[in-house]
Design a protein around this motif. Structure first.
Motif, PDB file in Angstrom:
ATOM      1  N   ARG A 176       5.057   3.656   2.388  1.00 36.41           N
ATOM      2  CA  ARG A 176       4.561   2.293   1.963  1.00 36.41           C
ATOM      3  C   ARG A 176       4.594   1.303   3.110  1.00 36.41           C
ATOM      4  O   ARG A 176       5.450   1.296   4.001  1.00 36.41           O
ATOM      5  N   ARG A 179       5.489  17.043  -0.113  1.00 34.96           N
ATOM      6  CA  ARG A 179       4.591  15.203  -0.248  1.00 34.96           C
ATOM      7  C   ARG A 179       5.253  14.368   0.234  1.00 34.96           C
ATOM      8  O   ARG A 179       6.769  13.923  -0.278  1.00 34.96           O
ATOM      9  N   GLU A 191       0.206  15.783   1.892  1.00 37.04           N
ATOM     10  CA  GLU A 191       1.177  17.117   1.380  1.00 37.04           C
ATOM     11  C   GLU A 191       0.842  18.078   2.506  1.00 37.04           C
ATOM     12  O   GLU A 191      -0.345  18.356   2.923  1.00 37.04           O
ATOM     13  N   TYR A 195       5.370  10.306   0.714  1.00 43.39           N
ATOM     14  CA  TYR A 195       4.903   9.017   0.434  1.00 43.39           C
ATOM     15  C   TYR A 195       5.381   7.848   1.288  1.00 43.39           C
ATOM     16  O   TYR A 195       6.663   7.730   1.377  1.00 43.39           O
ATOM     17  N   GLU A 222       9.038  14.404  -1.821  1.00 43.95           N
ATOM     18  CA  GLU A 222       8.981  15.450  -2.896  1.00 43.95           C
ATOM     19  C   GLU A 222       8.936  16.757  -2.259  1.00 43.95           C
ATOM     20  O   GLU A 222       8.142  17.115  -1.344  1.00 43.95           O
ATOM     21  N   TYR A 249       0.836  -1.318  -0.012  1.00 52.42           N
ATOM     22  CA  TYR A 249      -0.091   0.041  -0.063  1.00 52.42           C
ATOM     23  C   TYR A 249       0.930   1.213   0.129  1.00 52.42           C
ATOM     24  O   TYR A 249       1.909   1.269   0.368  1.00 52.42           O
ATOM     25  N   GLU A 250       0.318   2.340  -0.679  1.00 53.53           N
ATOM     26  CA  GLU A 250       1.102   3.561  -0.327  1.00 53.53           C
ATOM     27  C   GLU A 250       0.277   4.664  -0.074  1.00 53.53           C
ATOM     28  O   GLU A 250      -1.132   4.766  -0.796  1.00 53.53           O
ATOM     29  N   LEU A 251       0.543   5.562   0.947  1.00 49.91           N
ATOM     30  CA  LEU A 251      -0.215   6.655   1.246  1.00 49.91           C
ATOM     31  C   LEU A 251       0.741   8.206   0.962  1.00 49.91           C
ATOM     32  O   LEU A 251       1.865   8.022   0.916  1.00 49.91           O
ATOM     33  N   VAL A 252      -0.044   9.029   0.680  1.00 47.13           N
ATOM     34  CA  VAL A 252       0.572  10.343   0.397  1.00 47.13           C
ATOM     35  C   VAL A 252       0.064  11.297   1.111  1.00 47.13           C
ATOM     36  O   VAL A 252      -1.269  11.411   1.173  1.00 47.13           O
ATOM     37  N   HIS A 263       8.796   6.343   1.636  1.00 42.85           N
ATOM     38  CA  HIS A 263       9.300   5.701   0.397  1.00 42.85           C
ATOM     39  C   HIS A 263      10.042   6.839  -0.118  1.00 42.85           C
ATOM     40  O   HIS A 263      11.073   6.529  -0.899  1.00 42.85           O
ATOM     41  N   LYS A 264       9.201   7.867  -0.065  1.00 44.61           N
ATOM     42  CA  LYS A 264       9.940   9.086  -1.065  1.00 44.61           C
ATOM     43  C   LYS A 264       9.171  10.532  -0.238  1.00 44.61           C
ATOM     44  O   LYS A 264       8.298  10.420   0.135  1.00 44.61           O
ATOM     45  N   TYR A 287      14.549   9.531  -2.108  1.00 48.29           N
ATOM     46  CA  TYR A 287      14.132   8.129  -1.705  1.00 48.29           C
ATOM     47  C   TYR A 287      15.259   7.540  -0.566  1.00 48.29           C
ATOM     48  O   TYR A 287      16.328   7.254  -0.911  1.00 48.29           O
TER      49      TYR A 287
END
Ligand SMILES: Nc1nc2c(c(=O)[nH]1)N=C([C@H](O)[C@H](O)COP(=O)(O)OP(=O)(O)OP(=O)(O)O)CN2
Ligand code: ZN
Length: 126
Positions: A38, A34, A7, A36, A108, A2-5, A105-106, A120
């Motif tokens: 996982r 942002r 902002e 992200y 931005e 699963y991935e959530l974001v 995960h990331k 990352y």
């Protein structure tokens, strides 16, 4: 997986010493961030991590940057406060926190609507 974001934004000044252009002078941005995350495992509620937990953790970090001159902060004492380094700092700091079943995960960071850097985090060595 699963991935959530989530902002959020912050406003800050910075300058890039020795940069061959106007960015060597003090100026500001309304940065958009942002994050992200996982993970594979949901909790009993069916959530990877509550959005609220994630937003609270991110906001607490961004308060350390908001309305400061980034060049003055210990976070950027050794590194220029470029968009790349801001993204890495946020990822590193968030990575120290418990975020349910999620890992970062990331990250931005958008300096303007037209340009962003992403970081990352490397997975921990096995
Ligand atoms: N890889 C990166 N490049 C640049 C960064 C950075 O953080 N990472 N930062 C800057 C400056 O801080 C500056 O704020 C942005 O520069 P620039 O894109 O030149 O901004 P302008 O608004 O002058 O550019 P336009 O031509 O109006 O789009 C520089 N580079
Ligand atoms: Zn700038």
């Amino acid at each position: 997986m699963y991935e959530l974001v989530v902002e959020r934004h912050f406003s800050a000044a910075h300058f890039l010493p020795n940069y061959p252009g106007p960015c060597s002078r003090l100026h500001g941005h309304n940065f958009i961030v942002r994050v992200y995350v996982r993970g594979a495992q949901l909790d009993a509620m069916g959530m990877l991590v509550d959005f609220g937990v994630l937003k609270k953790a991110l906001l607490a970090l961004l308060e350390e940057l908001d309305h400061y001159n980034l060049n003055d902060l210990p976070a950027f004492a050794a590194d220029n406060p470029t968009t790349e380094n801001v993204a890495r700092w946020i990822a590193d700091e968030l990575g120290k926190q418990a975020l349910g079943g999620a890992t970062v995960h990331k990250v931005e960071v958008w300096e303007t609507p037209g340009q962003a850097a992403a970081y990352y985090p490397l997975p921990p060595a096995a």
